[in-house]
Design a protein around this motif. Structure first.
Motif, PDB file in Angstrom:
ATOM      1  N   HIS A  39       0.852  -1.184   0.000  1.00 18.74           N
ATOM      2  CA  HIS A  39       0.000   0.000   0.000  1.00 18.74           C
ATOM      3  C   HIS A  39       0.890   1.237   0.000  1.00 18.74           C
ATOM      4  N   ALA A  40       0.355   2.351  -0.439  1.00 17.04           N
ATOM      5  CA  ALA A  40       1.119   3.605  -0.474  1.00 17.04           C
ATOM      6  C   ALA A  40       1.577   4.012   0.921  1.00 17.04           C
ATOM      7  N   GLY A  41       0.828   3.620   1.946  1.00 20.74           N
ATOM      8  CA  GLY A  41       1.163   4.002   3.316  1.00 20.74           C
ATOM      9  C   GLY A  41       2.193   3.121   3.990  1.00 20.74           C
ATOM     10  N   ASN A  42       2.608   2.025   3.327  1.00 18.79           N
ATOM     11  CA  ASN A  42       3.647   1.184   3.923  1.00 18.79           C
ATOM     12  C   ASN A  42       4.957   1.952   4.015  1.00 18.79           C
ATOM     13  N   THR A  43       5.688   1.722   5.103  1.00 24.28           N
ATOM     14  CA  THR A  43       6.993   2.358   5.280  1.00 24.28           C
ATOM     15  C   THR A  43       8.089   1.399   4.836  1.00 24.28           C
ATOM     16  N   ARG A  44       9.268   1.938   4.619  1.00 27.49           N
ATOM     17  CA  ARG A  44      10.413   1.078   4.295  1.00 27.49           C
ATOM     18  C   ARG A  44      10.694   0.118   5.441  1.00 27.49           C
ATOM     19  N   ALA A  45      10.521   0.583   6.674  1.00 26.16           N
ATOM     20  CA  ALA A  45      10.739  -0.287   7.838  1.00 26.16           C
ATOM     21  C   ALA A  45       9.786  -1.482   7.798  1.00 26.16           C
ATOM     22  N   GLU A  46       8.536  -1.264   7.394  1.00 29.43           N
ATOM     23  CA  GLU A  46       7.576  -2.369   7.291  1.00 29.43           C
ATOM     24  C   GLU A  46       7.976  -3.337   6.181  1.00 29.43           C
ATOM     25  N   ILE A  47       8.432  -2.798   5.078  1.00 28.71           N
ATOM     26  CA  ILE A  47       8.886  -3.654   3.971  1.00 28.71           C
ATOM     27  C   ILE A  47      10.114  -4.444   4.405  1.00 28.71           C
ATOM     28  N   ASP A  48      11.033  -3.799   5.090  1.00 32.02           N
ATOM     29  CA  ASP A  48      12.219  -4.498   5.608  1.00 32.02           C
ATOM     30  C   ASP A  48      11.809  -5.603   6.578  1.00 32.02           C
ATOM     31  N   GLN A  49      10.834  -5.320   7.434  1.00 33.54           N
ATOM     32  CA  GLN A  49      10.356  -6.316   8.394  1.00 33.54           C
ATOM     33  C   GLN A  49       9.796  -7.530   7.658  1.00 33.54           C
ATOM     34  N   LEU A  50       9.048  -7.301   6.595  1.00 32.44           N
ATOM     35  CA  LEU A  50       8.499  -8.400   5.805  1.00 32.44           C
ATOM     36  C   LEU A  50       9.616  -9.242   5.187  1.00 32.44           C
ATOM     37  N   VAL A  51      10.550  -8.593   4.518  1.00 29.98           N
ATOM     38  CA  VAL A  51      11.628  -9.338   3.851  1.00 29.98           C
ATOM     39  C   VAL A  51      12.488 -10.062   4.888  1.00 29.98           C
ATOM     40  N   ASP A  52      12.741  -9.422   6.019  1.00 28.86           N
ATOM     41  CA  ASP A  52      13.527 -10.069   7.080  1.00 28.86           C
ATOM     42  C   ASP A  52      12.797 -11.303   7.619  1.00 28.86           C
ATOM     43  N   ALA A  53      11.475 -11.219   7.774  1.00 28.55           N
ATOM     44  CA  ALA A  53      10.698 -12.364   8.260  1.00 28.55           C
ATOM     45  C   ALA A  53      10.759 -13.511   7.253  1.00 28.55           C
ATOM     46  N   ILE A  54      10.591 -13.212   5.974  1.00 26.54           N
ATOM     47  CA  ILE A  54      10.661 -14.259   4.947  1.00 26.54           C
ATOM     48  C   ILE A  54      12.054 -14.883   4.933  1.00 26.54           C
ATOM     49  N   THR A  55      13.079 -14.045   5.050  1.00 24.48           N
ATOM     50  CA  THR A  55      14.459 -14.539   5.065  1.00 24.48           C
ATOM     51  C   THR A  55      14.692 -15.454   6.263  1.00 24.48           C
ATOM     52  N   GLU A  56      14.215 -15.022   7.431  1.00 22.49           N
ATOM     53  CA  GLU A  56      14.385 -15.837   8.644  1.00 22.49           C
ATOM     54  C   GLU A  56      13.663 -17.170   8.504  1.00 22.49           C
ATOM     55  N   TRP A  57      12.426 -17.132   8.026  1.00 25.43           N
ATOM     56  CA  TRP A  57      11.654 -18.359   7.852  1.00 25.43           C
ATOM     57  C   TRP A  57      12.341 -19.293   6.862  1.00 25.43           C
ATOM     58  N   ALA A  58      12.785 -18.740   5.744  1.00 23.84           N
ATOM     59  CA  ALA A  58      13.425 -19.564   4.707  1.00 23.84           C
ATOM     60  C   ALA A  58      14.711 -20.190   5.231  1.00 23.84           C
ATOM     61  N   ALA A  59      15.481 -19.452   6.020  1.00 20.96           N
ATOM     62  CA  ALA A  59      16.718 -19.986   6.581  1.00 20.96           C
ATOM     63  C   ALA A  59      16.412 -21.157   7.518  1.00 20.96           C
ATOM     64  N   GLN A  60      15.334 -21.049   8.282  1.00 20.61           N
ATOM     65  CA  GLN A  60      14.935 -22.131   9.180  1.00 20.61           C
ATOM     66  C   GLN A  60      14.417 -23.339   8.402  1.00 20.61           C
ATOM     67  N   LYS A  61      13.753 -23.092   7.289  1.00 20.67           N
ATOM     68  CA  LYS A  61      13.146 -24.162   6.499  1.00 20.67           C
ATOM     69  C   LYS A  61      14.095 -24.766   5.473  1.00 20.67           C
ATOM     70  N   GLN A  62      15.215 -24.129   5.215  1.00 20.07           N
ATOM     71  CA  GLN A  62      16.078 -24.553   4.110  1.00 20.07           C
ATOM     72  C   GLN A  62      16.452 -26.040   4.163  1.00 20.07           C
ATOM     73  N   PRO A  63      16.795 -26.611   5.316  1.00 27.06           N
ATOM     74  CA  PRO A  63      17.094 -28.058   5.309  1.00 27.06           C
ATOM     75  C   PRO A  63      15.895 -28.893   4.863  1.00 27.06           C
ATOM     76  N   ALA A  64      14.690 -28.524   5.303  1.00 29.71           N
ATOM     77  CA  ALA A  64      13.491 -29.269   4.890  1.00 29.71           C
ATOM     78  C   ALA A  64      13.219 -29.069   3.410  1.00 29.71           C
ATOM     79  N   MET A  65      13.410 -27.841   2.914  1.00 27.98           N
ATOM     80  CA  MET A  65      13.148 -27.552   1.498  1.00 27.98           C
ATOM     81  C   MET A  65      14.153 -28.249   0.604  1.00 27.98           C
ATOM     82  N   ALA A  66      15.383 -28.427   1.069  1.00 28.50           N
ATOM     83  CA  ALA A  66      16.405 -29.076   0.262  1.00 28.50           C
ATOM     84  C   ALA A  66      16.042 -30.532  -0.024  1.00 28.50           C
ATOM     85  N   LYS A  67      15.218 -31.120   0.840  1.00 26.33           N
ATOM     86  CA  LYS A  67      14.824 -32.522   0.671  1.00 26.33           C
ATOM     87  C   LYS A  67      13.694 -32.685  -0.330  1.00 26.33           C
ATOM     88  N   LEU A  68      13.055 -31.586  -0.742  1.00 32.76           N
ATOM     89  CA  LEU A  68      11.929 -31.679  -1.679  1.00 32.76           C
ATOM     90  C   LEU A  68      12.371 -32.116  -3.041  1.00 32.76           C
TER      91      LEU A  68
END
Length: 109
Positions: A80-109
């Motif tokens: 949305h136009a009202g999103n801040t860069r900090a909110e966007i950073d928080q989103l990307v950081d959350a996805i990055t953190e989740w993916a790093a935790q899931k990477q061993p499981a995803m590698a087995k797919l």
């Protein structure tokens, strides 16, 4: 002059490109179109990723079959136009953190 929404789209696109280079996984991919505020995070675990983000107070939704064909499930992100860069950073950081935790499981797919 670029609008707030276009600046946010461009900023999220740049952050997603950085993310894609860090997390080398064919099991997680971010799709976006240059002028669209809707981004799709494609993963075999969309409910888990959405819940992880929601626990961090991020408003994202898993899009599951039968809304999309089986195997095409994803997490939808709507900027949305009202999103801040900090909110966007928080989103990307959350996805990055989740993916790093899931990477061993995803590698087995």
């Amino acid at each position: 002059l670029q609008s707030n929404i276009q600046r946010n789209i461009e900023y999220l696109r740049v952050r997603c490109d950085e993310f894609q280079r860090k997390i080398q996984s064919s099991a997680l991919r971010i799709d976006h179109h240059p002028r669209s505020p809707i981004f799709s995070v494609r993963t075999a675990f969309p409910r888990e990723l959405a819940q992880f983000c929601q626990q961090r107070r991020l408003l994202v939704r898993p899009i599951m079959a039968p809304t999309v064909p089986k195997g095409k499930e994803r997490v939808r992100v709507c900027l949305h136009a009202g999103n801040t860069r900090a909110e966007i950073d928080q989103l990307v950081d959350a996805i990055t953190e989740w993916a790093a935790q899931k990477q061993p499981a995803m590698a087995k797919l």
